[in-house]
Design a protein around this motif. Structure first.
Motif: not given
Length: 193
Positions: A50-78
């Motif tokens: 709810l903070e006016s300075w918080f950029k939801v779209v940018e935050h979501n992009e970072i979260l998605s990127d982090t989850l994507q690389t995490l999935s790649e790490h899981y696949a490599a370990l698997s």
């Protein structure tokens, strides 16, 4: 320091870590660091949404990127026979975030497109994880969203994972905002009775 400055510093560090982690060997230490970052990002959305300075779209992009690389790490370990005890939890977040971001970016809910996106995301997950309680919970969440069953969704969120609840609330807030933005551009005076 203000919360905005603290968050900005951490956000920039997370971006740098994400870039660096793509080049790092895929091991349990890098996976654990990524898991901590994902939990932090989901929780920070709830804290700052709810903070006016918080950029939801940018935050979501970072979260998605982090989850994507995490999935790649899981696949490599698997691929070398190593499993991670938190993998199902985080792959559930990955599916939910990507599915709901796709859903909120469409002008209307087109169930065949959403089903195709969901099917694509699920196919990325090892078959052995499909029977887990986390995956069953995910399926019930998605079904209640697709059927607009707010009572069922509410019950699921009350009795489920706090972090999944935040992800769903983020989607609902984004979707609500898109609807309100489209209504604001609609001229009621031009509608005939």
């Amino acid at each position: 320091e203000s919360e905005e400055k603290k968050y900005s510093f951490l956000r920039d560090r997370i971006k740098a870590i994400n870039l660096d982690m793509r080049r790092q060997p895929k091991n349990h230490q890098t996976v654990e660091m990524k898991e901590i970052i994902v939990r932090f990002l989901i929780e920070r959305y709830y804290a700052y949404r709810l903070e006016s300075w918080f950029k939801v779209v940018e935050h979501n992009e970072i979260l998605s990127d982090t989850l994507q690389t995490l999935s790649e790490h899981y696949a490599a370990l698997s691929s070398v026979g190593e499993l991670n005890r938190n993998e199902v939890e985080f792959r559930t977040y990955f599916i939910l975030v990507n599915y709901l971001n796709h859903s909120s970016n469409t002008a209307t809910f087109k169930s065949f497109q959403l089903s195709a996106k969901l099917t694509y995301l699920i196919k990325q997950i090892p078959q052995s994880m499909h029977a887990t309680s986390e995956f069953t919970y995910l399926a019930m969440i998605v079904e209640s969203i697709n059927s607009f069953d707010s009572n069922r969704l509410s019950d699921l969120l009350k009795n489920g994972s706090f972090l999944v609840g935040i992800i769903v609330i983020q989607f609902l807030y984004t979707y609500r905002k898109a609807i309100l933005d489209s209504i604001n551009g609609f001229n009621l005076d031009s509608v005939e009775a």
